[in-house]
Design a protein around this motif. Structure first.
Motif, PDB file in Angstrom:
ATOM      1  N   ARG A   1      55.417  -8.044  -4.563  1.00 13.93           N
ATOM      2  CA  ARG A   1      54.743  -9.113  -3.815  1.00 13.93           C
ATOM      3  C   ARG A   1      55.067  -9.007  -2.333  1.00 13.93           C
ATOM      4  O   ARG A   1      54.185  -9.104  -1.480  1.00 13.93           O
ATOM      5  CB  ARG A   1      55.165 -10.478  -4.341  1.00 13.93           C
ATOM      6  CG  ARG A   1      54.489 -11.625  -3.634  1.00 13.93           C
ATOM      7  CD  ARG A   1      54.910 -12.974  -4.236  1.00 13.93           C
ATOM      8  NE  ARG A   1      54.233 -14.065  -3.604  1.00 13.93           N
ATOM      9  CZ  ARG A   1      54.663 -14.704  -2.509  1.00 13.93           C
ATOM     10  NH1 ARG A   1      55.796 -14.347  -1.950  1.00 13.93           N
ATOM     11  NH2 ARG A   1      53.975 -15.688  -1.985  1.00 13.93           N
ATOM     12  N   TRP A   2      56.349  -8.792  -2.007  1.00  8.74           N
ATOM     13  CA  TRP A   2      56.755  -8.635  -0.608  1.00  8.74           C
ATOM     14  C   TRP A   2      56.018  -7.453   0.030  1.00  8.74           C
ATOM     15  O   TRP A   2      55.474  -7.572   1.132  1.00  8.74           O
ATOM     16  CB  TRP A   2      58.266  -8.416  -0.509  1.00  8.74           C
ATOM     17  CG  TRP A   2      58.697  -8.113   0.889  1.00  8.74           C
ATOM     18  CD1 TRP A   2      59.001  -9.005   1.867  1.00  8.74           C
ATOM     19  CD2 TRP A   2      58.834  -6.806   1.472  1.00  8.74           C
ATOM     20  NE1 TRP A   2      59.320  -8.337   3.037  1.00  8.74           N
ATOM     21  CE2 TRP A   2      59.226  -6.994   2.817  1.00  8.74           C
ATOM     22  CE3 TRP A   2      58.669  -5.523   0.994  1.00  8.74           C
ATOM     23  CZ2 TRP A   2      59.446  -5.922   3.678  1.00  8.74           C
ATOM     24  CZ3 TRP A   2      58.884  -4.457   1.852  1.00  8.74           C
ATOM     25  CH2 TRP A   2      59.282  -4.668   3.176  1.00  8.74           C
ATOM     26  N   TYR A   3      55.991  -6.340  -0.672  1.00  4.23           N
ATOM     27  CA  TYR A   3      55.348  -5.135  -0.151  1.00  4.23           C
ATOM     28  C   TYR A   3      53.862  -5.366   0.108  1.00  4.23           C
ATOM     29  O   TYR A   3      53.338  -5.007   1.166  1.00  4.23           O
ATOM     30  CB  TYR A   3      55.548  -3.971  -1.129  1.00  4.23           C
ATOM     31  CG  TYR A   3      54.899  -2.703  -0.672  1.00  4.23           C
ATOM     32  CD1 TYR A   3      55.463  -1.939   0.343  1.00  4.23           C
ATOM     33  CD2 TYR A   3      53.700  -2.275  -1.233  1.00  4.23           C
ATOM     34  CE1 TYR A   3      54.863  -0.774   0.776  1.00  4.23           C
ATOM     35  CE2 TYR A   3      53.090  -1.110  -0.808  1.00  4.23           C
ATOM     36  CZ  TYR A   3      53.673  -0.368   0.196  1.00  4.23           C
ATOM     37  OH  TYR A   3      53.071   0.778   0.626  1.00  4.23           O
ATOM     38  N   LEU A   4      53.186  -6.002  -0.821  1.00  2.00           N
ATOM     39  CA  LEU A   4      51.757  -6.253  -0.657  1.00  2.00           C
ATOM     40  C   LEU A   4      51.480  -7.218   0.490  1.00  2.00           C
ATOM     41  O   LEU A   4      50.519  -7.042   1.243  1.00  2.00           O
ATOM     42  CB  LEU A   4      51.156  -6.781  -1.958  1.00  2.00           C
ATOM     43  CG  LEU A   4      51.068  -5.762  -3.085  1.00  2.00           C
ATOM     44  CD1 LEU A   4      50.585  -6.424  -4.364  1.00  2.00           C
ATOM     45  CD2 LEU A   4      50.167  -4.597  -2.696  1.00  2.00           C
ATOM     46  N   ARG A   5      52.319  -8.239   0.653  1.00  4.05           N
ATOM     47  CA  ARG A   5      52.155  -9.182   1.775  1.00  4.05           C
ATOM     48  C   ARG A   5      52.345  -8.468   3.107  1.00  4.05           C
ATOM     49  O   ARG A   5      51.624  -8.736   4.062  1.00  4.05           O
ATOM     50  CB  ARG A   5      53.140 -10.333   1.653  1.00  4.05           C
ATOM     51  CG  ARG A   5      52.760 -11.350   0.590  1.00  4.05           C
ATOM     52  CD  ARG A   5      53.829 -12.419   0.430  1.00  4.05           C
ATOM     53  NE  ARG A   5      54.306 -12.970   1.680  1.00  4.05           N
ATOM     54  CZ  ARG A   5      53.740 -13.994   2.335  1.00  4.05           C
ATOM     55  NH1 ARG A   5      52.698 -14.580   1.833  1.00  4.05           N
ATOM     56  NH2 ARG A   5      54.249 -14.429   3.467  1.00  4.05           N
ATOM     57  N   GLU A   6      53.303  -7.562   3.183  1.00  6.14           N
ATOM     58  CA  GLU A   6      53.529  -6.801   4.402  1.00  6.14           C
ATOM     59  C   GLU A   6      52.371  -5.837   4.646  1.00  6.14           C
ATOM     60  O   GLU A   6      51.909  -5.685   5.775  1.00  6.14           O
ATOM     61  CB  GLU A   6      54.847  -6.025   4.321  1.00  6.14           C
ATOM     62  CG  GLU A   6      56.075  -6.893   4.333  1.00  6.14           C
ATOM     63  CD  GLU A   6      56.275  -7.637   5.639  1.00  6.14           C
ATOM     64  OE1 GLU A   6      55.906  -7.111   6.713  1.00  6.14           O
ATOM     65  OE2 GLU A   6      56.791  -8.762   5.585  1.00  6.14           O
ATOM     66  N   LEU A   7      51.897  -5.210   3.610  1.00  2.63           N
ATOM     67  CA  LEU A   7      50.825  -4.229   3.718  1.00  2.63           C
ATOM     68  C   LEU A   7      49.521  -4.869   4.171  1.00  2.63           C
ATOM     69  O   LEU A   7      48.806  -4.310   5.011  1.00  2.63           O
ATOM     70  CB  LEU A   7      50.631  -3.539   2.370  1.00  2.63           C
ATOM     71  CG  LEU A   7      49.654  -2.380   2.323  1.00  2.63           C
ATOM     72  CD1 LEU A   7      50.197  -1.226   3.154  1.00  2.63           C
ATOM     73  CD2 LEU A   7      49.454  -1.941   0.888  1.00  2.63           C
ATOM     74  N   THR A   8      49.211  -6.040   3.662  1.00  2.00           N
ATOM     75  CA  THR A   8      47.954  -6.705   3.996  1.00  2.00           C
ATOM     76  C   THR A   8      48.034  -7.532   5.269  1.00  2.00           C
ATOM     77  O   THR A   8      47.005  -7.986   5.772  1.00  2.00           O
ATOM     78  CB  THR A   8      47.504  -7.625   2.851  1.00  2.00           C
ATOM     79  OG1 THR A   8      48.503  -8.631   2.639  1.00  2.00           O
ATOM     80  CG2 THR A   8      47.258  -6.848   1.576  1.00  2.00           C
ATOM     81  N   GLY A   9      49.219  -7.771   5.800  1.00  8.29           N
ATOM     82  CA  GLY A   9      49.368  -8.551   7.021  1.00  8.29           C
ATOM     83  C   GLY A   9      49.510 -10.041   6.766  1.00  8.29           C
ATOM     84  O   GLY A   9      49.573 -10.832   7.701  1.00  8.29           O
ATOM     85  N   GLU A  10      49.548 -10.448   5.524  1.00  9.06           N
ATOM     86  CA  GLU A  10      49.672 -11.870   5.199  1.00  9.06           C
ATOM     87  C   GLU A  10      50.985 -12.453   5.714  1.00  9.06           C
ATOM     88  O   GLU A  10      51.027 -13.588   6.189  1.00  9.06           O
ATOM     89  CB  GLU A  10      49.567 -12.068   3.689  1.00  9.06           C
ATOM     90  CG  GLU A  10      49.537 -13.509   3.280  1.00  9.06           C
ATOM     91  CD  GLU A  10      49.369 -13.686   1.790  1.00  9.06           C
ATOM     92  OE1 GLU A  10      49.698 -14.784   1.311  1.00  9.06           O
ATOM     93  OE2 GLU A  10      48.936 -12.747   1.112  1.00  9.06           O
ATOM     94  N   ALA A  11      52.044 -11.693   5.662  1.00  7.90           N
ATOM     95  CA  ALA A  11      53.353 -12.166   6.108  1.00  7.90           C
ATOM     96  C   ALA A  11      53.404 -12.324   7.630  1.00  7.90           C
ATOM     97  O   ALA A  11      54.220 -13.079   8.149  1.00  7.90           O
ATOM     98  CB  ALA A  11      54.444 -11.212   5.642  1.00  7.90           C
ATOM     99  N   GLU A  12      52.503 -11.638   8.334  1.00  4.36           N
ATOM    100  CA  GLU A  12      52.497 -11.714   9.790  1.00  4.36           C
ATOM    101  C   GLU A  12      52.206 -13.134  10.263  1.00  4.36           C
ATOM    102  O   GLU A  12      52.810 -13.608  11.227  1.00  4.36           O
ATOM    103  CB  GLU A  12      51.443 -10.751  10.334  1.00  4.36           C
ATOM    104  CG  GLU A  12      51.514 -10.555  11.812  1.00  4.36           C
ATOM    105  CD  GLU A  12      50.558  -9.483  12.279  1.00  4.36           C
ATOM    106  OE1 GLU A  12      49.985  -9.665  13.352  1.00  4.36           O
ATOM    107  OE2 GLU A  12      50.380  -8.479  11.565  1.00  4.36           O
ATOM    108  N   TYR A  13      51.280 -13.810   9.607  1.00  2.00           N
ATOM    109  CA  TYR A  13      50.978 -15.200   9.985  1.00  2.00           C
ATOM    110  C   TYR A  13      52.194 -16.091   9.762  1.00  2.00           C
ATOM    111  O   TYR A  13      52.495 -16.950  10.585  1.00  2.00           O
ATOM    112  CB  TYR A  13      49.786 -15.747   9.196  1.00  2.00           C
ATOM    113  CG  TYR A  13      49.557 -17.219   9.444  1.00  2.00           C
ATOM    114  CD1 TYR A  13      49.015 -17.664  10.639  1.00  2.00           C
ATOM    115  CD2 TYR A  13      49.918 -18.173   8.491  1.00  2.00           C
ATOM    116  CE1 TYR A  13      48.828 -19.021  10.887  1.00  2.00           C
ATOM    117  CE2 TYR A  13      49.729 -19.523   8.731  1.00  2.00           C
ATOM    118  CZ  TYR A  13      49.180 -19.944   9.928  1.00  2.00           C
ATOM    119  OH  TYR A  13      49.012 -21.286  10.164  1.00  2.00           O
ATOM    120  N   ASP A  14      52.903 -15.886   8.675  1.00  2.00           N
ATOM    121  CA  ASP A  14      54.094 -16.694   8.392  1.00  2.00           C
ATOM    122  C   ASP A  14      55.139 -16.515   9.486  1.00  2.00           C
ATOM    123  O   ASP A  14      55.757 -17.482   9.933  1.00  2.00           O
ATOM    124  CB  ASP A  14      54.680 -16.337   7.033  1.00  2.00           C
ATOM    125  CG  ASP A  14      53.732 -16.670   5.891  1.00  2.00           C
ATOM    126  OD1 ASP A  14      52.876 -17.564   6.074  1.00  2.00           O
ATOM    127  OD2 ASP A  14      53.846 -16.033   4.825  1.00  2.00           O
TER     128      ASP A  14
END
Length: 62
Positions: free
Chosen positions: A11-24
């Motif tokens: 889950r962490w890897y996919l969030r980083e890969l898609t840029g979702e974690a960037e907004y957080d």
């Protein structure tokens, strides 16, 4: 590695890969530096990010 840890890592890897974690990360930084200002929504953030990219193009070579 347990299944739960594996799922969390994926889950962490996919969030980083898609840029979702960037907004957080942006939201946390915004709250820290501008506590009284309203936080842009995810959609507003994406628009700001796109405008910034268009205004500041970076050539990538090699």
């Amino acid at each position: 590695m347990t299944a739960r840890r594996w799922a969390r890592a994926v889950r962490w890897y996919l969030r980083e890969l898609t840029g979702e974690a960037e907004y957080d990360r942006y939201r946390e930084r915004h709250l820290r530096h501008h506590p009284l200002a309203p936080v842009p929504t995810r959609r507003e953030y994406e628009v700001l990010r796109s405008r910034h990219r268009e205004a500041h193009p970076q050539g990538r070579c090699c």
